[in-house]
Design an enzyme around this catalytic site. Structure first.
Site, PDB file in Angstrom:
ATOM      1  N   LYS A 319      -8.299   4.439 -86.403  1.00  0.00           N
ATOM      2  CA  LYS A 319      -7.375   5.395 -85.799  1.00  0.00           C
ATOM      3  C   LYS A 319      -6.033   4.713 -85.581  1.00  0.00           C
ATOM      4  O   LYS A 319      -5.971   3.624 -85.000  1.00  0.00           O
ATOM      5  CB  LYS A 319      -7.943   5.913 -84.482  1.00  0.00           C
ATOM      6  CG  LYS A 319      -7.279   7.179 -83.975  1.00  0.00           C
ATOM      7  CD  LYS A 319      -8.047   7.790 -82.814  1.00  0.00           C
ATOM      8  CE  LYS A 319      -7.442   9.127 -82.407  1.00  0.00           C
ATOM      9  NZ  LYS A 319      -8.173   9.744 -81.286  1.00  0.00           N
ATOM     10  N   GLU A 414     -19.707  21.223 -74.796  1.00  0.00           N
ATOM     11  CA  GLU A 414     -19.387  22.015 -73.609  1.00  0.00           C
ATOM     12  C   GLU A 414     -20.598  22.796 -73.098  1.00  0.00           C
ATOM     13  O   GLU A 414     -20.803  22.915 -71.878  1.00  0.00           O
ATOM     14  CB  GLU A 414     -18.235  22.980 -73.917  1.00  0.00           C
ATOM     15  CG  GLU A 414     -16.907  22.299 -74.186  1.00  0.00           C
ATOM     16  CD  GLU A 414     -16.712  21.898 -75.649  1.00  0.00           C
ATOM     17  OE1 GLU A 414     -15.639  21.366 -75.994  1.00  0.00           O
ATOM     18  OE2 GLU A 414     -17.656  22.112 -76.449  1.00  0.00           O
ATOM     19  N   ARG A 442     -16.501  28.009 -74.667  1.00  0.00           N
ATOM     20  CA  ARG A 442     -17.634  27.622 -75.499  1.00  0.00           C
ATOM     21  C   ARG A 442     -18.919  27.492 -74.690  1.00  0.00           C
ATOM     22  O   ARG A 442     -20.002  27.462 -75.248  1.00  0.00           O
ATOM     23  CB  ARG A 442     -17.330  26.298 -76.203  1.00  0.00           C
ATOM     24  CG  ARG A 442     -15.991  26.279 -76.906  1.00  0.00           C
ATOM     25  CD  ARG A 442     -15.784  25.020 -77.703  1.00  0.00           C
ATOM     26  NE  ARG A 442     -16.187  25.224 -79.089  1.00  0.00           N
ATOM     27  CZ  ARG A 442     -16.214  24.261 -80.012  1.00  0.00           C
ATOM     28  NH1 ARG A 442     -15.900  23.026 -79.687  1.00  0.00           N
ATOM     29  NH2 ARG A 442     -16.578  24.527 -81.238  1.00  0.00           N
TER      30      ARG A 442
END
Length: 685
Positions: A319, A414, A442
């Site tokens: 990253k 979630e 969600r």
């Protein structure tokens, strides 16, 4: 195709290919500064569609990656936005568009944090600096923006489901196009991804899934799946792909180059590669491969895209690749703000520094929550806190450090986060779920069925409520009042500022039952948080001010929810404060609670003879807090039926609000002060 692994007797040819690939990859550049001036990028400037890359050599593709990386650094400095993940997939993006025939072949990105390079290669290069700005490019792929954006994204873990749907529809219609889904290791922790993988095997779909493993989502990836990926990497081996598309077990080249990523001291045994999760599900698995090695990616993906059935290619990336500060701090560089304007002379520099020293910045609402969490945990050992992979964004870093045994990061899950809290609450502790409004959507079924239906003692700290600016419609938290207030057994609070946020968090924590405190993105008004923590009366509103003469012919009750209280106050002052003001008296009411409503306050205002009622909220008008007021007045208030004052609801209209600054979005919806004044004048007239 066979699913078993074949250990080759000789790897001399592949070794020579790997050596050549390593030599070419060493040409790649690393940068240390974000350029303020558009860099010279002749190869990139010639790419207006992916087909323009068709004639490039491998060496030119590597040069293109360098130019694209430098260009992304420049454009991110101009616009801000997601940063680290985009730098990490530059080589992969180039190779995908080089090998596939987009837009006929379908490239599906997950979340969209890694799609900037894709936008630059598909005709949007010169617009990239407008990303996240009003009327500029969207922060995520969007079908309306480009034919190369096959699926609109913003929430995590959707790419495999969407790609599978495309693959099955294409198969049904007799088309043989490639569908490639790019999903990060963090997004793979979402249960929806596994549901899709299970179905892909069931359907025997031709589907190419590329797992971008950078050991990160926004925070560091955690959990059993992350450890499984680490095990595959740490073995030192890989499942290579032969020219015929068969899996071939061999030692991974250049494995020592990534020693810093190891999580454990010991190396893993080779057989665990054969037992990997993806193969167990039924996918053909290849990897892990170096996701920054363009020659290697060309070789692997050119064969993998021809393999029938569900295929997963596992690549590992860094990253922030190619920008040294981001490689060292991937969390800090997940996203960046635009570069500040340069100060050109000494006097400007001194005045700017003096202003910086003399101005105490207002707290972010996430900081208010984080402070409350630590303060309350210090006095109540029953407090436990849960987040679905948003430790930093939700302001929980200090809590996680000081109370590690009471902090639970469940990854991008979630639904699980909500039911986990429900299970905890059955055992006599008090769980707090810290979650963004857009992501709570969600976990809606779990909120109803597992928490509210059982009337469990769970508190929801709902961040990023309302319009969120540059992230646009996918991340706007503008539906929570409507989908929460229709659920029995729930209490909903909407603070006007940081101080009230702190005390409403405390109030809802002390309440036995399901509660939610909803607060916005960004900084507050600068309100000082009073100590000690207070407990407000649930369902009691507060009159902020009464402006104008009591003898005025019009009396307006301005019922404001949450951060709209400050806007309502300014609008009321304008309506009553100058020579051109309307002859009206305005009661500015901080409603504070969406559920239960302060109906006694409403009846008191009606008893005082209000002639007009306006509600104001940073939420959809349809089904929002104003609708709750309407329902009470129409169905239960005898005074309202007798007097019939005019009523208006001010909020977000029935459409998705495009990205831009929060101020631009408020103006677009008529929720800035000028827009509210205009609507109030229309009501009063």
């Amino acid at each position: 195709m066979q699913q078993s692994l074949h250990s080759p007797k000789s790897q001399s040819s592949s070794a020579s290919v790997s050596d050549s690939a390593a030599q070419l990859s060493s040409l790649q550049q690393t940068y240390t500064v974000i350029p303020r001036v558009r860099p010279h990028t002749p190869l990139l400037d010639a790419i207006n569609t992916p087909s323009d890359m068709n004639t490039l050599s491998t060496t030119q593709l590597i040069t293109l990656a360098d130019e694209l990386r430098l260009f992304l650094l420049y454009s991110a400095g101009q616009s801000g936005g997601h940063f680290g993940a985009n730098l990490g997939v530059i080589e992969l993006t180039i190779v995908l568009h080089y090998l596939l025939d987009a837009p006929q072949d379908q490239i599906v990105w997950d979340v969209g944090h890694q799609a900037y390079a894709h936008k630059a290669l598909t005709g949007r290069r010169e617009q990239l600096a407008t990303i996240r700005s009003k009327d500029g490019l969207t922060a995520f792929p969007e079908r309306a923006e480009s034919i190369y954006d096959t699926f609109g994204v913003g929430h995590s873990s959707t790419s495999i489901s969407a790609g599978l749907g495309m693959s099955l529809a294409l198969r049904y219609q007799g088309y043989a196009q490639t569908v490639a889904c790019i999903i990060g290791d963090g997004a793979m922790t979402g249960g929806m991804a596994f549901e899709a993988m299970n179905d892909a095997v069931q359907q025997d779909a031709d589907l190419l899934v590329i797992l971008n493993d950078n050991d990160m989502s926004i925070s560091c990836s955690i959990g059993g799946f992350s450890r499984h990926l680490a095990m595959l990497w740490e073995s030192g081996y890989q499942v290579d792909i032969s020219e015929s598309g068969e899996p071939v077990l061999c030692q991974r080249p250049d494995m020592q180059a990534f020693d810093r990523r190891k999580r454990h001291k010991e190396m893993r045994d080779v057989p665990q590669l054969e037992d990997n999760l993806f193969k167990a599900i039924g996918f053909t698995y290849f990897g892990p491969f170096d996701g920054h090695n363009i020659p290697e990616l060309l070789r692997v993906l050119s064969i993998a895209k021809q393999v029938k059935g569900p295929v997963l290619v596992h690549i590992y990336t860094t990253k922030g690749k190619g920008f040294a500060p981001a490689e060292l701090d991937p969390v800090g560089y997940h996203a960046i703000s635009k570069l500040p304007a340069e100060i050109h002379n000494e006097s400007q520099s001194k005045s700017a520094e003096a202003l910086k020293q003399n101005t105490k910045p207002a707290l972010k609402y996430s900081q208010v929550f984080g402070n409350f969490l630590c303060d309350k945990a210090a006095e109540d050992d029953k407090l436990l806190a849960i987040t679905p992979a948003m430790e930093e964004g939700s302001g929980m870093i200090d809590f996680a450090r000081h109370f590690p045994t009471r902090f639970f990061d469940v990854a991008i899950a979630e639904q699980h986060a909500v039911t986990l809290a429900a299970g905890m609450a059955t055992q006599g502790v008090k769980p707090i779920v810290a979650i963004y409004s857009t992501f709570l959507q969600r976990g809606y079924d779990q909120l109803i069925h597992d928490v509210a239906l059982q009337n469990l003692d769970v508190m929801f700290a709902i961040d990023r409520a309302g319009l969120v600016g540059e992230d646009g419609a996918t991340h706007a938290g503008v539906f929570d009042f409507s989908f929460l207030r229709c659920i029995p057994n729930i209490v909903i609070a909407a603070p006007k500022d940081e101080n009230e946020c702190y005390h409403l968090l405390n109030t809802c924590y002390e309440h036995q039952g399901c509660t939610a405190v909803r607060y916005p993105r960004g900084t507050g008004t600068g309100a000082v948080i009073e100590q000690p923590a207070q407990t407000y009366k649930i369902g009691e509103a507060v009159i902020e001010s009464v402006l104008g003469s009591n003898d005025a012919p019009y009396k307006l009750a301005l019922l404001a929810f949450g951060t709209m209280v400050a806007t309502a106050q300014q609008a009321a002052e304008s309506l009553t404060g100058d020579d051109t003001a309307l002859e009206c008296q305005v009661h500015v009411v901080n409603m504070r609670w969406v559920k239960p409503l302060d109906t006694a306050m409403l009846e008191s205002l009606l008893a005082q003879g209000v002639t007009h009622i306006a509600t104001i909220e940073e939420h959809m008008i349809m089904g929002g807090a104003g609708s709750a007021v309407n329902e009470y007045l129409l169905n239960e208030s005898a005074a309202f039926k007798r007097q019939r004052p005019a009523v208006s609801n001010i909020g977000i209209p029935d459409r998705f609000i495009a990205h831009g600054s929060q101020a631009e979005q408020w103006a677009d919806c008529g929720l800035d002060v000028a827009g509210v004044i205009k609507q109030l004048k229309q009501l009063l007239s």
